[in-house]
Enzyme design. Structure first.
Site, PDB file in Angstrom:
ATOM      1  N   CYS A   2      -1.010   1.955 -52.647  1.00 22.36           N
ATOM      2  CA  CYS A   2      -2.240   1.560 -53.313  1.00 22.36           C
ATOM      3  C   CYS A   2      -3.429   1.638 -52.355  1.00 22.36           C
ATOM      4  CB  CYS A   2      -2.124   0.125 -53.810  1.00 22.36           C
ATOM      5  SG  CYS A   2      -0.657  -0.155 -54.781  1.00 22.36           S
ATOM      6  N   ARG A  27      -4.306   7.730 -52.778  1.00 22.93           N
ATOM      7  CA  ARG A  27      -3.268   6.750 -52.433  1.00 22.93           C
ATOM      8  C   ARG A  27      -2.511   6.236 -53.655  1.00 22.93           C
ATOM      9  NH1 ARG A  27      -4.032   4.758 -47.079  1.00 22.93           N
ATOM     10  NH2 ARG A  27      -2.627   3.065 -47.510  1.00 22.93           N
ATOM     11  N   TRP A  74      -0.497   2.326 -57.177  1.00 25.05           N
ATOM     12  CA  TRP A  74       0.722   3.158 -57.266  1.00 25.05           C
ATOM     13  C   TRP A  74       1.840   2.154 -57.524  1.00 25.05           C
ATOM     14  CZ3 TRP A  74       5.464   3.677 -54.807  1.00 25.05           C
ATOM     15  CH2 TRP A  74       6.125   4.885 -54.994  1.00 25.05           C
ATOM     16  N   ASN A 100      -1.804  -4.322 -51.493  1.00 25.60           N
ATOM     17  CA  ASN A 100      -0.974  -3.142 -51.265  1.00 25.60           C
ATOM     18  C   ASN A 100       0.247  -3.597 -50.471  1.00 25.60           C
ATOM     19  OD1 ASN A 100       0.093  -0.616 -50.619  1.00 25.60           O
ATOM     20  ND2 ASN A 100      -1.327  -0.324 -48.905  1.00 25.60           N
ATOM     21  N   GLY A 101       1.443  -3.321 -50.992  1.00 28.39           N
ATOM     22  CA  GLY A 101       2.660  -3.740 -50.296  1.00 28.39           C
ATOM     23  C   GLY A 101       3.667  -4.251 -51.306  1.00 28.39           C
ATOM     24  N   GLU A 481      10.611  23.265 -46.635  1.00 27.59           N
ATOM     25  CA  GLU A 481       9.225  22.838 -46.825  1.00 27.59           C
ATOM     26  C   GLU A 481       8.594  23.588 -48.008  1.00 27.59           C
ATOM     27  OE1 GLU A 481       7.425  20.528 -46.134  1.00 27.59           O
ATOM     28  OE2 GLU A 481       5.373  21.220 -46.429  1.00 27.59           O
ATOM     29  N   LYS A 485       7.052  21.841 -51.337  1.00 28.99           N
ATOM     30  CA  LYS A 485       5.674  22.062 -51.791  1.00 28.99           C
ATOM     31  C   LYS A 485       5.662  22.455 -53.255  1.00 28.99           C
ATOM     32  CE  LYS A 485       3.955  20.615 -49.500  1.00 28.99           C
ATOM     33  NZ  LYS A 485       3.941  19.810 -48.328  1.00 28.99           N
ATOM     34  N   GLU A 488       6.789  19.477 -55.639  1.00 26.13           N
ATOM     35  CA  GLU A 488       5.926  18.293 -55.766  1.00 26.13           C
ATOM     36  C   GLU A 488       4.633  18.573 -56.518  1.00 26.13           C
ATOM     37  OE1 GLU A 488       4.739  16.523 -52.023  1.00 26.13           O
ATOM     38  OE2 GLU A 488       4.453  18.472 -51.106  1.00 26.13           O
ATOM     39  N   HIS A 504      28.376  29.244 -50.388  1.00 28.05           N
ATOM     40  CA  HIS A 504      29.296  28.100 -50.470  1.00 28.05           C
ATOM     41  C   HIS A 504      28.969  27.181 -51.651  1.00 28.05           C
ATOM     42  CE1 HIS A 504      31.121  29.236 -46.696  1.00 28.05           C
ATOM     43  NE2 HIS A 504      29.908  29.386 -46.187  1.00 28.05           N
ATOM     44  N   LYS A 603      -0.010   9.437 -51.245  1.00 27.80           N
ATOM     45  CA  LYS A 603      -0.179  10.104 -49.953  1.00 27.80           C
ATOM     46  C   LYS A 603       0.484   9.324 -48.824  1.00 27.80           C
ATOM     47  CE  LYS A 603      -2.150  13.231 -47.286  1.00 27.80           C
ATOM     48  NZ  LYS A 603      -1.502  14.550 -47.326  1.00 27.80           N
TER      49      LYS A 603
HETATM   50  C1  F6R Z   1       4.831  16.202 -48.845  1.00 22.38           C
HETATM   51  C2  F6R Z   1       4.357  14.984 -48.258  1.00 22.38           C
HETATM   52  C3  F6R Z   1       5.342  13.907 -47.965  1.00 22.38           C
HETATM   53  C4  F6R Z   1       5.059  13.303 -46.593  1.00 22.38           C
HETATM   54  C5  F6R Z   1       5.977  12.103 -46.337  1.00 22.38           C
HETATM   55  C6  F6R Z   1       5.768  11.539 -44.947  1.00 22.38           C
HETATM   56  O1  F6R Z   1       3.797  17.098 -49.081  1.00 22.38           O
HETATM   57  O2  F6R Z   1       3.199  14.831 -48.020  1.00 22.38           O
HETATM   58  O3  F6R Z   1       6.648  14.379 -48.050  1.00 22.38           O
HETATM   59  O4  F6R Z   1       5.254  14.296 -45.632  1.00 22.38           O
HETATM   60  O5  F6R Z   1       5.713  11.115 -47.285  1.00 22.38           O
HETATM   61  O6  F6R Z   1       4.475  11.092 -44.774  1.00 22.38           O
HETATM   62  P1  F6R Z   1       3.876  10.888 -43.326  1.00 22.38           P
HETATM   63  O7  F6R Z   1       3.813  12.213 -42.683  1.00 22.38           O
HETATM   64  O8  F6R Z   1       2.521  10.291 -43.563  1.00 22.38           O
HETATM   65  O9  F6R Z   1       4.798   9.963 -42.597  1.00 22.38           O
END
Ligand code: F6R
Length: 608
Positions: A2, A27, A74, A100-101, A481, A485, A488, A504, A603
């Site tokens: 949040c 966020r 969130w 937030n928490g 990765e 991408k 998500e 496999h 984020k």
């Molecule tokens: C994917 C993404 C997440 C973050 C993960 C870790 O695009 O952004 O998978 O990489 O939540 O976040 P950080 O790097 O802030 O610890």
């Protein structure tokens, strides 16, 4: 998770809070609300949905200065709904909170409060906070918060407002970020500096256990026992222009195009006059790198993929084993650590709860910790023994792009530096390699300057519902990765797999509607990758190859080829990553998705 904003000062309070929420929308965006001191009371407006749903309600809020709090949510406890949106009020509507928490013992607290006559309006864990403060309120909000917080188990960044104390905000922090923004005749409290960056760059990061009382011209920080606490004021290292779209349609696209800069800025200024690689941050003698006999990376999501990639380069440059753990699993494994094991936490935000727990476990075991983070002054940076910053600048798009490449730059640097300090790499090799890394900036620009094929591939395959990304060796983490991408931001099911492992199991999935993206540059595993591509083709699945410029041979066995410039084998992930990010971006846009704020994602993930 949040986003929180608090403001007190002469600017139009509702508009200033809303502006802060817009900056923090990355966020959380399932509901939002504001609470403002007005006519001796507190006026709350809140709404389910993102900020566009809240905005029409702002019209009749006061246009003048004042004091208020705001939140973008969130959901963790309680579905996204207007009732569950913050702020929450006490029984009499005289105290409000945004949070937030996670309050772990909220059910137990709620039972006690209910038996003492409190009535709850939401199904959130947060609401207990405001009732506890109400119960302890004797005309001094700071004292009431100080009395209430020890009863809480869990994590919080919370900001309170009382109708009986005009112009006063009170904040409390434990394991979720909360910063003070210091203006001229005005002050802010927020989850991230972005919320107040348009008004001030001077900030203070609150620490765990801090309580803060803020007015427009004063602030004081106390610990839970009421003792006063000194915290350092710092300057945010970028200005508000860095968090605007700058002519791009989305933050994600802008951030993808900022990668040459992020790459270069992370590598820049590392050579000392004596021609040695210097990472000043690591020279403070808090641990002796020559004593290290094991390295463990801990990280999540995209940062985990950057760490995996780091292992491939580091093991080539060093004589010690490198392990990589997903932060949330590290703790359960309870690995045996000792003072010779360096734990490297990689994180964009520096606030990810799972990675923070891994860092704390390492500290408890007496292992030295190093944070590779992007957000200056973040919790991980503060709590680790050393910090290596990625200089990617603020990243607003929820999907990590430029911070991934900056993390890759940082782990290359770290590998080189450790190799040098342990006497394993010749100075000439280190110097030459650093120059090669810097030169990659131009190659990344080339990839970003020629996107026709990527867009054509996106157009051709954007209606498919499954994708497999295959890579070998150092390109295997990149395959994971690329899959992350795509899934998500476009909500397409995608998996990243080591190409050799496909036979496999996953090969059973293949059919003509299931595209496979093969990362097949000209490197030592090229022929083996080609064998895997043939296996895919034999199952009639279409293949998109990401290959080295000039490789004509690959054309004959693939539907599409996305070419990237020729580089040394260990650098291919650096030039392939932007192409794969753009592929995911265009697919998502063609499917009408919101690439900056994908559903269900936040984020910064500050809960475990
Ligand atoms: C994917 C993404 C997440 C973050 C993960 C870790 O695009 O952004 O998978 O990489 O939540 O976040 P950080 O790097 O802030 O610890």
């Amino acid at each position: 998770m949040c986003g929180i904003v608090g403001y007190t000062g002469p600017r139009p309070v509702a508009a200033t809070l809303f502006h802060g929420l817009r900056r923090l929308e990355y966020r959380g965006y399932d509901s939002a609300g504001l609470g403002i001191q007005e006519d001796g009371g507190i006026r709350v407006i809140k709404r389910r949905g993102n900020l566009d749903h809240l905005e029409p309600l702002l019209g009749d809020l006061p246009g003048e200065g004042g004091t208020g709090i705001a939140h973008t949510r969130w959901a963790t406890h309680g579905v996204p709904s207007t009732e569950n949106a913050h702020p929450h009020l006490d029984c009499r509507g005289r105290i409000a909170v945004v949070h937030n928490g996670i309050i772990e013992n909220y059910q137990e607290l709620e039972r006690g409060l209910t038996s003492r006559g409190h009535r709850f309006r939401s199904r959130t864990d947060t609401e207990v906070l405001v009732h506890l403060v109400e119960e302890n309120y004797r005309g001094d909000l700071l004292e009431a918060v100080r009395a209430a917080m020890p009863k809480i188990r869990g994590t919080y960044a919370a900001v309170f407002l009382s109708a009986d104390e005009p112009g006063v905000l009170v904040g409390a922090r434990k394991d979720s970020p909360l910063l003070l923004g210091l203006g001229e005749g005005e002050n802010f409290l927020a989850s991230a500096t972005l919320a107040f960056l348009d008004f001030t760059r001077r900030a203070v990061s609150l620490e765990n256990g801090d309580l803060v009382r803020v007015t427009d011209d004063d602030w004081v920080i106390l610990d839970i026992n009421g003792g006063s606490v000194e915290r350092k004021v710092f300057e945010v290292p970028f200005d508000a222009t860095a968090v605007q779209k700058g002519g791009y349609s989305d933050f994600m696209l802008k951030e993808i195009h900022e990668q040459p800069q992020a790459w270069m800025d992370t590598l820049r200024g590392r050579m000392s006059p004596g021609n040695r690689l210097r990472i000043e941050e690591l020279e403070e003698d808090r641990f002796d790198l020559r004593e290290i006999n094991r390295i463990i990376f801990v990280s999540c999501g995209t940062s985990y993929h950057a760490s995996l990639l780091g292992r491939y380069v580091m093991e080539g440059w060093m004589d010690i084993p490198v392990e990589v753990d997903i932060s949330s699993e590290f703790y359960y494994r309870a690995p045996k650590l000792d003072p010779r094991c360096l734990v490297v936490a990689v994180s964009q935000s520096g606030e990810t709860a799972d990675t923070m727990s891994a860092v704390r476990w390492a500290k408890r075991c007496g292992a030295p910790t190093l944070a590779v983070v992007n957000v200056v002054g973040s919790m991980m940076a503060r709590e680790s023994d050393g910090v290596l910053y990625t200089h990617a600048g603020p990243e607003i798009g929820v999907a990590a792009t430029k911070t991934f490449l900056a993390q890759v730059a940082a782990v290359y640097l770290l590998g080189l530096y450790l190799g040098q300090e342990r006497g394993l790499l010749e100075p000439e090799f280190v110097r030459h390699t650093l120059r090669e890394l810097e030169d990659l900036t131009g190659r990344i620009e080339e990839v970003l300057g020629d996107t026709d094929t990527v867009e054509r591939c996106a157009d051709k395959y954007c209606r498919c519902e499954d994708f497999l990304f295959l890579g070998r060796n150092i390109n295997y983490p990149l395959a994971m990765e690329a899959a992350l991408k795509l899934k998500e931001i476009s909500y397409i099911h995608a998996e990243g797999y080591p190409a050799g492992e496909m036979k496999h199991g996953p090969i059973a999935l293949l059919h003509p509607g299931f595209p496979v993206v093969a990362l097949i540059p000209r490197d030592s595993v090229y022929e083996k990758m080609k064998g895997n591509v043939e296996e895919v083709r034999a199952r009639q699945a279409p293949v998109i190859a990401v290959a080295t410029q000039g490789d004509a041979e690959i054309r004959s066995c693939c539907e599409e080829v996305i070419y990237v410039p020729e580089v040394k084998p260990q650098y291919y992930p650096v030039v392939m990553a932007p192409a794969l990010q753009l592929f995911a971006y265009h697919v998502a846009k063609m499917r009408g998705c919101n690439v900056d704020q994908p559903r269900n994602l936040a984020k910064t993930v500050t809960v475990e």
